[in-house]
Design an enzyme around this catalytic site. Structure first.
Site, PDB file in Angstrom:
ATOM      1  N   ARG A   1       0.819  -1.219   0.000  1.00 22.88           N
ATOM      2  CA  ARG A   1       0.000   0.000   0.000  1.00 22.88           C
ATOM      3  C   ARG A   1       0.851   1.268   0.000  1.00 22.88           C
ATOM      4  O   ARG A   1       0.517   2.245  -0.683  1.00 22.88           O
ATOM      5  CB  ARG A   1      -0.978  -0.022   1.174  1.00 22.88           C
ATOM      6  CG  ARG A   1      -2.101  -0.993   0.908  1.00 22.88           C
ATOM      7  CD  ARG A   1      -3.041  -1.222   2.073  1.00 22.88           C
ATOM      8  NE  ARG A   1      -4.112  -2.123   1.623  1.00 22.88           N
ATOM      9  CZ  ARG A   1      -5.150  -2.504   2.379  1.00 22.88           C
ATOM     10  NH1 ARG A   1      -5.260  -2.082   3.623  1.00 22.88           N
ATOM     11  NH2 ARG A   1      -6.069  -3.317   1.877  1.00 22.88           N
TER      12      ARG A   1
ATOM     13  N   TYR B   1      -6.264  -1.116  -7.075  1.00 25.20           N
ATOM     14  CA  TYR B   1      -5.679  -2.352  -6.515  1.00 25.20           C
ATOM     15  C   TYR B   1      -5.062  -2.153  -5.138  1.00 25.20           C
ATOM     16  O   TYR B   1      -5.005  -1.065  -4.630  1.00 25.20           O
ATOM     17  CB  TYR B   1      -4.758  -3.061  -7.496  1.00 25.20           C
ATOM     18  CG  TYR B   1      -3.471  -2.426  -7.984  1.00 25.20           C
ATOM     19  CD1 TYR B   1      -2.909  -1.299  -7.425  1.00 25.20           C
ATOM     20  CD2 TYR B   1      -2.794  -3.037  -9.048  1.00 25.20           C
ATOM     21  CE1 TYR B   1      -1.714  -0.791  -7.896  1.00 25.20           C
ATOM     22  CE2 TYR B   1      -1.600  -2.524  -9.530  1.00 25.20           C
ATOM     23  CZ  TYR B   1      -1.070  -1.399  -8.950  1.00 25.20           C
ATOM     24  OH  TYR B   1       0.110  -0.899  -9.408  1.00 25.20           O
ATOM     25  N   GLU B   2      -4.702  -3.284  -4.531  1.00 20.04           N
ATOM     26  CA  GLU B   2      -4.211  -3.304  -3.135  1.00 20.04           C
ATOM     27  C   GLU B   2      -5.222  -2.689  -2.174  1.00 20.04           C
ATOM     28  O   GLU B   2      -4.854  -1.992  -1.233  1.00 20.04           O
ATOM     29  CB  GLU B   2      -2.860  -2.580  -2.995  1.00 20.04           C
ATOM     30  CG  GLU B   2      -1.759  -3.052  -3.885  1.00 20.04           C
ATOM     31  CD  GLU B   2      -1.490  -4.554  -3.807  1.00 20.04           C
ATOM     32  OE1 GLU B   2      -1.907  -5.197  -2.836  1.00 20.04           O
ATOM     33  OE2 GLU B   2      -0.874  -5.080  -4.749  1.00 20.04           O
ATOM     34  N   GLY B   3      -6.488  -2.979  -2.396  1.00 16.61           N
ATOM     35  CA  GLY B   3      -7.548  -2.394  -1.583  1.00 16.61           C
ATOM     36  C   GLY B   3      -8.030  -1.123  -2.239  1.00 16.61           C
ATOM     37  O   GLY B   3      -7.323  -0.109  -2.199  1.00 16.61           O
TER      38      GLY B   3
ATOM     39  N   GLN C   1      -9.659   1.722   1.732  1.00 12.86           N
ATOM     40  CA  GLN C   1      -8.656   2.472   2.494  1.00 12.86           C
ATOM     41  C   GLN C   1      -9.345   3.450   3.445  1.00 12.86           C
ATOM     42  O   GLN C   1      -8.940   3.600   4.605  1.00 12.86           O
ATOM     43  CB  GLN C   1      -7.722   3.252   1.559  1.00 12.86           C
ATOM     44  CG  GLN C   1      -7.007   2.420   0.511  1.00 12.86           C
ATOM     45  CD  GLN C   1      -6.099   1.361   1.098  1.00 12.86           C
ATOM     46  OE1 GLN C   1      -5.506   1.563   2.153  1.00 12.86           O
ATOM     47  NE2 GLN C   1      -6.008   0.223   0.434  1.00 12.86           N
TER      48      GLN C   1
END
Lengths: 592, 592
Positions: free
Chosen positions: B294, B434-436, B441
């Site tokens: 992140r 992506y990555e959450g 977030q």
């Protein structure tokens, strides 16, 4: 595969509950009752959802191809264009004298919204033709009108706008394309034009290019520019197609989006052309097309957002993920649908409240245009000219943002081309760029339109706004949620205009450093006004016990979202404007 | 073709003038003087500009191809990857015990910024490998570390993260991939994973997949999830490559951007895997990768914006269009360069002030991570965990916006793929997803991080912020331009946190309806703090007569832009937050 559901009820609400078309007293409007427009919109909506929407992904994937100098459109486009033509859609608001149906412009905008939402790239062939039609209708000779208008109104032939050259975009004074007068009164046009949308294709038998070029004796800069009609195929006096003119497609551009539309490099090698309008006054004739095109691009901005939004809602209802923070909603399932999550709803409400506000704005502008063209009302014309850069700049920026929000609802799936959400974003991106990049719209608004006719139009706008607020703020159901926020936002707009007057006259950089923010500030105020007008209409219907209660309450809720969550942005735009030129102009060019 | 100029002076300024690396007292940091980091950054910058940047367009145009089950990367990628490996770049901050160079993480972030800015899709192969390295370093057995770490640190082998399944993205509790324990202690992994970045390629001899799967006995939801090491090729105890594991690439996704990176559908058909970390505690091990990833994605957000910005500046200096509103600047030429226009400068300053503020934030986070890993400082760890969703969510949203601004500077040319500006926008778009996804977030920030450890970390942040303001507001050169706006913005952030505490406990929707706005509000405050810190450093150097005067003055001007024009956004985010849940939650799902 993305789907499209025509928003007939929402369009009808704007046309009848808000604009009250049939009661507006405009010539030819008394017949436009709900049933009448419903029949038109239903037919247009069916064409949009059944024919155009399924071709949207095809157009994106296949794009156009240049084969031996001829542009081939994607599979299915030609047949669909035939249906558009057969339905008489391009002629909806055209002059009955030249084969048109004589409908108000606002009705053709309402139908157009659905065509654009379903397939923007496809609809551009028809949209640009309409622009060429209007330019010839306003500036053509009688013979030119008789030759071109019926064929453009029917889309038997299509039209283009040729402005940009490789080194000259916004700054048309730098144009190099030349027009040499011939003895027969025609001109030979030589030069290269780029970014010509719908520049060539295989769906019509002729393409009529309107081309800006410099004829001898016109002087430097934009003063020397004239507008010419240059047909792809020369035509006999009977309109019969003759030999190929000396115009050719040099290349097709590879673009980020709108792949279904042929964006051409056009080469004019001594092509035969005929003056449209007055010599050396081409900029004026060109602006007839441009202003229409700018409202049309503003419409694209929200229409494409509306298509994206519909898909995002569908996905949010179906995709299961996590649980509502206040407790499971879908007890029987393994997870709740996305739509239970507050942040997904924030995103959807953001899109929905924008799209519906923008729709009201564009339809209102269309109605003002009808007022001007049908009654000669100069105030209506002045107001539209003030609104045009706001419609173009604000609705396209916000429309693009809305497509990004819609794509985001899909998570990773939104990034995969197969889902179609990327296409909405890529297609929408052009709307902030073409027909005058949005920075140019902001310049037009602050540098030209605000002060036009001694500031008369912006003062009239403020006067109407204030009297609207006064008229309705006694309505307890609407005061706190609609009228008070609108009043606060309009004060921000007035404060910004005052700042420009005080500072901008001494130093134009002080005003122009805030021009983009002013365009957005004004956009919010105008959409706030649209929402307040929609709220008044919805509340009146509810009070009278008329209409669909759930629909009307949804309107009020959606409007409340706009007023509570989007309208407060005016304050930050004002703060940015008031910071003036210093932060923007401080750096010497080499320090960037 | 786009070019890339490594921003060495800007990076050095952050590392030495702001963070004062070599004076920070951290173990191993005393050697990190200006000359030392300059040598590293110069070498990385040269690789970025000379090798990676020229491959960026190639990667976009060619994409990856799946040929007979094997993924082929674009021309030149393999050779470039060889140079990255030879230079030891992937091992820069890795553990010397396993072949690493033992540099601080912040130095590897500084080099990484340039690699990403030059070619984001390419750098992901290395970036994901680093994530796998970290997960095994933190959770692996001694044997696993010895087997995998040296080969991942060198990128002889690369790594992946396998989380998502077609029906399960954010909601990992819905995973279906199964792990069946075998008698030899291994597991057989069966299931399908999607969106696997760098999932396969032809640049390394093995790919080490870290796969989330459910082993028997773990219970429902995320509690039953474990993490497994699943190599593409099985390896002998000596590390020699053996037979192909039962894992294959089902398909490559067609994406909006990052075409140079292979986004794979991975099929596990009874593939042999080994538990990493504790059984049924896979989420914890996975978060080791996720948190690092992140911060890395936040870095991508501003790094790609920095690449786009550089090109926009170049175009604005060269393209001639119109005249400056205060009078012609380029008298000899037919028009002035774009950069004279206030609205173009607004756009460039917007980008520049964002990129430089974001750079300081990511480097500060890297420095805090080093503090935690090298001294065990739990407060530093808590602060980074609070900052992580802000870094990921805010920097990627704003970074994407910045690429759109950069593209807009080009007008119509920006929409043409050949110019490369579309690629920046399309590539940047993934970073918010992506990555959450960024909504996740925001949920992490408001739903988890704010209240973590009794709210200790956010309170510590506010305390540090207030004491920073107090310490410096006596500095007359900085008070009005930097400290006062920072103070106002931090009050907005505190007011928002207070609103969440008062309302959110009774009804979580009240807080979560404002979570996205809070992420942005906090992002602005943190970037405001970064700019204030940079201003203090620049002013101190100017007062001391040290450093490059023009560079330091540019820093101050750029910071003033941020404080005057971007920071005021906190007020509108606060207004949106305070409008609470009602506007967001009012509609029943069927009325959207």
């Amino acid at each position: 595969m993305n789907q499209y559901a025509p928003p007939i009820s929402d369009l009808q609400f704007v046309l009848h509950d808000v604009l009250k078309l049939s009661e507006s007293g405009l010539p030819g409007h008394d017949e436009l009752d709900r049933d009448f427009t419903a029949a038109i919109l239903d037919a247009a909506g069916k064409l949009a959802s059944d024919v155009l929407a399924p071709l949207n992904a095809t157009g994106d994937r296949q794009g156009c191809r240049l084969e031996n100098g001829i542009v081939r459109t994607p599979d299915g486009f030609k047949e669909a264009f035939g249906l558009i033509r057969e339905g008489g859609w391009p002629a909806l608001d055209c002059d009955p004298e030249y084969g048109g149906q004589g409908m108000p412009y606002v009705v053709s905008l309402a139908a157009g919204e659905m065509f654009v939402a379903a397939n923007m790239a496809f609809n551009m062939y028809q949209g640009l033709t309409h622009g060429a039609y209007s330019a010839i209708h306003s500036h053509g000779t009688q013979a030119q009108k008789e030759m071109y208008l019926p064929r453009l109104a029917s889309c038997e032939w299509t039209g283009t706008m040729n402005l940009t050259e490789p080194h000259a975009g916004t700054d048309l004074g730098l144009l190099r394309t030349k027009a040499e007068p011939q003895e027969d009164g025609s001109y030979l046009i030589t030069g290269q034009k780029i970014f010509i949308s719908a520049g060539d294709h295989d769906m019509a038998e002729n393409v009529i290019h309107l081309v800006l070029a410099k004829a001898p004796g016109g002087g430097e800069g934009t003063k020397g520019i004239s507008l010419f009609i240059v047909p792809k195929f020369l035509v006999g006096e009977d309109g019969r197609i003759g030999e190929h003119n000396a115009v050719s497609v040099g290349a097709l551009e590879e673009k980020m989006g709108i792949h279904g539309n042929a964006t051409c490099v056009m080469n004019y090698d001594g092509a035969k052309g005929w003056l449209l309008g007055e010599l050396h006054k081409g900029m004026r004739a060109m602006f007839t097309m441009m202003n229409e095109a700018r409202v049309g691009v503003g419409l694209q901005g929200y229409a494409i957002a509306s298509g994206a939004y519909q898909n995002a809602v569908g996905y949010a209802r179906e995709r299961l993920q996590g649980r509502a923070p206040t407790g499971a909603q879908n007890q029987a399932g393994p997870a709740d649908p996305l739509i239970v999550h507050p942040d997904i709803r924030r995103s959807l409400m953001e899109q929905k409240s924008f799209v519906e506000g923008a729709r009201a704005l564009v339809m209102w502008a269309g109605h003002l245009i009808d007022r001007h063209t049908r009654t000669g009302d100069a105030d209506a014309d002045g107001l539209v000219s003030l609104m045009t850069p706001i419609i173009k700049g604000f609705l396209t920026d916000k429309g693009f943002d809305a497509t990004v929000l819609a794509q985001q609802v899909y998570g990773g799936h939104g990034y995969i081309e197969e889902q179609g959400m990327s296409q909405f974003v890529r297609d929408a991106r052009i709307t902030s760029i073409y027909e005058g990049a949005n920075g140019v719209q902001a310049l037009d608004l602050v540098g030209r339109k605000l002060a036009a006719d001694g500031g008369k139009h912006v003062m009239a706008f403020f006067r109407d706004l204030i009297s609207f607020i006064k008229e309705h703020e006694g309505n307890a159901a609407l005061k706190a949620d609609f009228l008070d926020p609108l009043k606060a936002a309009s004060k921000d707009m007035q404060a910004a205009a005052t700042f420009f007057m005080e500072k901008g006259l001494k130093n134009p950089d002080e005003a122009l450093s805030g021009s983009y923010d002013f365009m957005h500030l004004s956009g919010h105020v105008v959409l706030g006004l649209m929402w307040a007008r929609m709220a008044v209409a919805a509340q009146a219907a509810l009070d009278a016990g008329e209409g669909d209660r759930a629909f009307l309450e949804t309107k009020l809720h959606t409007g409340r979202y706009y007023m509570a969550r989007q309208l407060p942005a005016t304050a930050v735009h004002l703060a940015r404007i008031r910071s003036g030129a210093a932060p923007v102009m401080a750096l010497p060019p080499e320090r960037f």
